[in-house]
Structures are given as structure tokens and as C-alpha cells.
Scaffold this motif. Structure first.
Motif, PDB file in Angstrom:
ATOM      1  N   ILE A  78     -32.145 -15.450 -19.862  1.00  0.00           N
ATOM      2  CA  ILE A  78     -31.269 -14.418 -20.415  1.00  0.00           C
ATOM      3  C   ILE A  78     -30.427 -13.792 -19.312  1.00  0.00           C
ATOM      4  O   ILE A  78     -29.231 -13.550 -19.479  1.00  0.00           O
ATOM      5  CB  ILE A  78     -32.093 -13.337 -21.144  1.00  0.00           C
ATOM      6  CG1 ILE A  78     -32.783 -13.937 -22.367  1.00  0.00           C
ATOM      7  CG2 ILE A  78     -31.192 -12.169 -21.582  1.00  0.00           C
ATOM      8  CD1 ILE A  78     -33.783 -13.000 -23.033  1.00  0.00           C
ATOM      9  N   ILE A  83     -27.571 -15.936 -18.495  1.00  0.00           N
ATOM     10  CA  ILE A  83     -26.548 -15.855 -19.546  1.00  0.00           C
ATOM     11  C   ILE A  83     -25.718 -14.589 -19.341  1.00  0.00           C
ATOM     12  O   ILE A  83     -24.484 -14.622 -19.396  1.00  0.00           O
ATOM     13  CB  ILE A  83     -27.204 -15.826 -20.946  1.00  0.00           C
ATOM     14  CG1 ILE A  83     -27.947 -17.140 -21.213  1.00  0.00           C
ATOM     15  CG2 ILE A  83     -26.147 -15.582 -22.030  1.00  0.00           C
ATOM     16  CD1 ILE A  83     -28.817 -17.101 -22.463  1.00  0.00           C
ATOM     17  N   GLN A  84     -26.403 -13.480 -19.090  1.00  0.00           N
ATOM     18  CA  GLN A  84     -25.728 -12.192 -18.914  1.00  0.00           C
ATOM     19  C   GLN A  84     -24.770 -12.206 -17.726  1.00  0.00           C
ATOM     20  O   GLN A  84     -23.709 -11.562 -17.768  1.00  0.00           O
ATOM     21  CB  GLN A  84     -26.769 -11.080 -18.711  1.00  0.00           C
ATOM     22  CG  GLN A  84     -27.605 -10.757 -19.938  1.00  0.00           C
ATOM     23  CD  GLN A  84     -28.688  -9.736 -19.626  1.00  0.00           C
ATOM     24  OE1 GLN A  84     -29.624 -10.021 -18.880  1.00  0.00           O
ATOM     25  NE2 GLN A  84     -28.555  -8.540 -20.183  1.00  0.00           N
ATOM     26  N   LYS A 112     -23.915 -21.595 -23.337  1.00  0.00           N
ATOM     27  CA  LYS A 112     -24.596 -20.318 -23.583  1.00  0.00           C
ATOM     28  C   LYS A 112     -25.434 -20.360 -24.858  1.00  0.00           C
ATOM     29  O   LYS A 112     -26.526 -19.785 -24.911  1.00  0.00           O
ATOM     30  CB  LYS A 112     -23.570 -19.183 -23.664  1.00  0.00           C
ATOM     31  CG  LYS A 112     -23.011 -18.760 -22.322  1.00  0.00           C
ATOM     32  CD  LYS A 112     -22.184 -17.499 -22.430  1.00  0.00           C
ATOM     33  CE  LYS A 112     -21.677 -17.048 -21.062  1.00  0.00           C
ATOM     34  NZ  LYS A 112     -20.899 -15.802 -21.124  1.00  0.00           N
ATOM     35  N   LYS A 113     -24.952 -21.052 -25.875  1.00  0.00           N
ATOM     36  CA  LYS A 113     -25.713 -21.146 -27.128  1.00  0.00           C
ATOM     37  C   LYS A 113     -27.036 -21.861 -26.880  1.00  0.00           C
ATOM     38  O   LYS A 113     -28.101 -21.417 -27.326  1.00  0.00           O
ATOM     39  CB  LYS A 113     -24.906 -21.890 -28.183  1.00  0.00           C
ATOM     40  CG  LYS A 113     -25.615 -21.986 -29.526  1.00  0.00           C
ATOM     41  CD  LYS A 113     -24.753 -22.703 -30.554  1.00  0.00           C
ATOM     42  CE  LYS A 113     -25.485 -22.818 -31.891  1.00  0.00           C
ATOM     43  NZ  LYS A 113     -24.653 -23.530 -32.915  1.00  0.00           N
ATOM     44  N   TRP A 152     -29.363 -19.596 -24.947  1.00  0.00           N
ATOM     45  CA  TRP A 152     -29.994 -18.566 -25.785  1.00  0.00           C
ATOM     46  C   TRP A 152     -31.173 -19.150 -26.563  1.00  0.00           C
ATOM     47  O   TRP A 152     -32.227 -18.508 -26.685  1.00  0.00           O
ATOM     48  CB  TRP A 152     -28.984 -17.962 -26.757  1.00  0.00           C
ATOM     49  CG  TRP A 152     -28.181 -16.824 -26.200  1.00  0.00           C
ATOM     50  CD1 TRP A 152     -26.838 -16.757 -25.992  1.00  0.00           C
ATOM     51  CD2 TRP A 152     -28.696 -15.550 -25.784  1.00  0.00           C
ATOM     52  NE1 TRP A 152     -26.472 -15.542 -25.465  1.00  0.00           N
ATOM     53  CE2 TRP A 152     -27.595 -14.776 -25.331  1.00  0.00           C
ATOM     54  CE3 TRP A 152     -29.969 -14.984 -25.737  1.00  0.00           C
ATOM     55  CZ2 TRP A 152     -27.743 -13.479 -24.843  1.00  0.00           C
ATOM     56  CZ3 TRP A 152     -30.122 -13.680 -25.251  1.00  0.00           C
ATOM     57  CH2 TRP A 152     -29.016 -12.945 -24.811  1.00  0.00           C
ATOM     58  N   ALA A 156     -35.002 -17.939 -26.160  1.00  0.00           N
ATOM     59  CA  ALA A 156     -35.774 -17.469 -27.322  1.00  0.00           C
ATOM     60  C   ALA A 156     -37.082 -18.241 -27.450  1.00  0.00           C
ATOM     61  O   ALA A 156     -38.144 -17.656 -27.701  1.00  0.00           O
ATOM     62  CB  ALA A 156     -34.943 -17.617 -28.587  1.00  0.00           C
ATOM     63  N   ASN A 216     -33.758  -7.170 -18.688  1.00  0.00           N
ATOM     64  CA  ASN A 216     -32.493  -7.649 -19.257  1.00  0.00           C
ATOM     65  C   ASN A 216     -31.673  -6.558 -19.939  1.00  0.00           C
ATOM     66  O   ASN A 216     -30.448  -6.660 -19.984  1.00  0.00           O
ATOM     67  CB  ASN A 216     -32.759  -8.776 -20.259  1.00  0.00           C
ATOM     68  CG  ASN A 216     -33.417  -9.990 -19.620  1.00  0.00           C
ATOM     69  OD1 ASN A 216     -34.567 -10.296 -19.901  1.00  0.00           O
ATOM     70  ND2 ASN A 216     -32.712 -10.673 -18.742  1.00  0.00           N
TER      71      ASN A 216
END
Length: 288
Positions: free
Chosen positions: A59, A62-63, A86-87, A90, A94, A124
């Protein structure tokens, strides 16, 4: 290199394996400290914390993907280079995070899982965005390093307010600070280039290196006090920790003013080795 293997390694790299393995080991340290043995569940707590720490790391990447493109140190990470979208990242985050939380909650208790999820949310949701606002984000951010030992302790059946785990967590909290100063000494300009507020614009290299020495000394003193608080019971191990702490402080004694990247990298390795040895000694003291 085989394309499939290259992709697998990219997904693994997203988890920051060296960091997540270290975080998991600190949780294991808390677990063994309470249980006084590698009792049933030690491998599960290690795996659960490893998974949720890995998810948190994904995460984070990604951020900070846009910022990572601007920094020499991070521009080759999987998301900035487009190896992982990015998808997909994520989904990977998860899977890791939910699996870790469920494993900890199912095997141990709700509080164990809640602490792990809280650590992810703090890292995060609080620390990472706060880095964009203030260079002092490391102070609340250091809490992230203090919680994993408590996760292991609670998983083993310990009370969250017991003095032993409170002081052990304090030791890990203190130790996060010099880690951050070392990163700043090495990559301060990189952070500024990416738009992060950095204390390198307020303090010069010599001042930052002095701060590093102060916090390193504080970390060493906290380690010595592990025996004072009854966490370390063996006199032999207590003296070993005292010796290691003296070596740590002495190795940083001439630090103020040091600017060479090679020496910063060496200091970072010394600090990481110190923490690993302290954790191993705590475990040894607990099971012997």
C-alpha cells in the motif's frame, strides 16, 4: 530472465521483504518473551504479522508511486517502472493484509488482529500522508515499529499494559528514530527532489549526524535497561547487551560531521545488526 519469474520477483519486491521479515521477527520476540518458549502458535504469529506488514508495504508503494518516480533510490520499484499496475498492487495488498488479519484473529484473539490492523492503518493512513506535511512525521511514525512486539506478546496471552511489553515497545520506538536520521543523511536530497519536506533544509549534515548520535546513544541506554525492568534475567546476557551497546555507541562516537555515503550505509548495517542481536538475546534469555 523468465518473464513469469520476473513478475513474481516484482510482486515480492513490493512487500519490502527485508523490512517485513524484521518486523515479523520483532513480533516473534514479543511472543517468546511472554511464553518463555517456542510454544504452539509461534510460526503462525510470525506468518500473520509478515503478511499484514507485507500488505502495508505494498500500500505504501502505491501511495508513493508518483514520488518514487522522482527519486534515484526508488525509481526502479515495480509500480513506477510499470511492471505492476496499481490495480494489481491493490489486489495484492488486500490479499496479504486480509489474510494476515484473519490468521491472527482466528488463531489467537481479536486484540491481536486489531493491533495488527491498527499498525497498518497508522502507517498507511497517518504516517505516510504526514510525511508530505512535516519532516517530523517520524515521531508518530516510530509507533509503527513499537507495536509488533506487543502483537506477539498479546498473541501469546500477555496483557497489553504489562511493564515488560511497554518497555520493550518503548525500546523499539526509540530505535526507529536513528534509523530515520541515517536515511536522511543518505537520501535527504532525494526526498527534497520528490517534494517531501525534509529537515535537511533546516539542519545541516553535521547537525543531523549529531542528532543521529544522540538517538543512537538513547537506544543503547534503553537496551541496557532491559535488564533493569526484568525483561532480561540472565546476568551473562545482560553483560553481553551492555557490551554490544558500548560497541554501538563507540562506533558512532566520531559520527558528527560524517558525510560520506559509504559510512552512512555502514552505520545503517551496524544499527540493523544491533537490533537483530538484541532480539536474539531476548529470545535466548526467555527460553533458557
Amino acid at each position: 530472465m523468465n518473464k513469469t519469474l520476473y513478475t513474481v520477483l516484482a510482486y515480492l519486491k513490493l512487500t519490502k521483504p527485508i523490512i517485513t521479515l524484521s518486523v515479523s521477527f520483532s513480533a516473534l520476540t514479543g511472543f517468546v518473551l511472554f511464553s518463555k518458549a517456542f510454544s504452539d502458535g509461534w510460526l503462525v504469529v510470525y506468518l500473520g504479522v509478515l503478511l499484514i506488514a507485507a500488505g502495508s508495504s505494498v500500500i505504501n508503494q502505491i501511495q508513493e508511486a508518483d514520488s518514487d518516480k522522482l527519486m534515484e533510490r526508488t525509481r526502479n520499484r515495480p509500480i513506477p517502472t510499470g511492471i505492476v499496475g496499481k490495480k494489481q498492487a491493490w489486489l495484492w495488498a488486500a490479499l496479504l493484509s486480509v489474510s494476515g488479519a484473519l490468521i491472527l484473529g482466528y488463531q489467537f484473539n481479536l486484540l491481536t488482529s486489531v493491533l495488527a490492523v491498527f499498525t497498518l492503518l497508522w502507517y498507511n493512513g497517518i504516517y505516510t500522508p504526514l510525511k508530505r506535511i512535516t519532516p517530523w512525521a517520524i515521531l508518530p511514525g516510530a509507533l509503527v515499529g513499537a507495536i509488533p512486539p506487543a502483537i506477539g506478546w498479546v498473541a501469546a496471552g500477555g496483557s497489553l499494559i504489562h511493564p515488560h511489553i511497554l518497555f520493550l515497545s518503548f525500546f523499539f520506538f526509540i530505535g526507529q528514530i536513528p534509523h530515520f536520521w541515517l536515511i536522511l543523511l543518505r537520501y535527504g536530497e532525494d526526498y527534497q527532489k520528490a517534494g517531501f519536506p525534509s529537515i535537511t533544509s533546516t539542519f545541516n549534515t553535521e547537525q543531523i549526524s549529531r542528532l543521529t548520535f544522540v538517538w543512537t546513544t538513547a537506544t543503547a541506554i534503553a537496551a541496557v535497561f532491559l535488564s533493569v525492568f526484568g525483561i532480561i534475567k540472565s546476568l551473562t546476557i545482560a553483560f553481553i547487551i551492555l557490551g554490544l551497546s558500548l560497541v554501538l555507541v563507540i562506533s558512532f562516537y566520531k559520527w558528527p560531521g560524517i558525510k560520506r555515503p559509504a559510512l552512512v550505509n555502514r552505520a545503517f548495517m551496524i544499527m540493523n545488526l544491533y537490533f537483530l542481536l538484541i532480539m536474539l538475546l531476548i529470545i535466548a534469555d526467555s527460553i533458557l
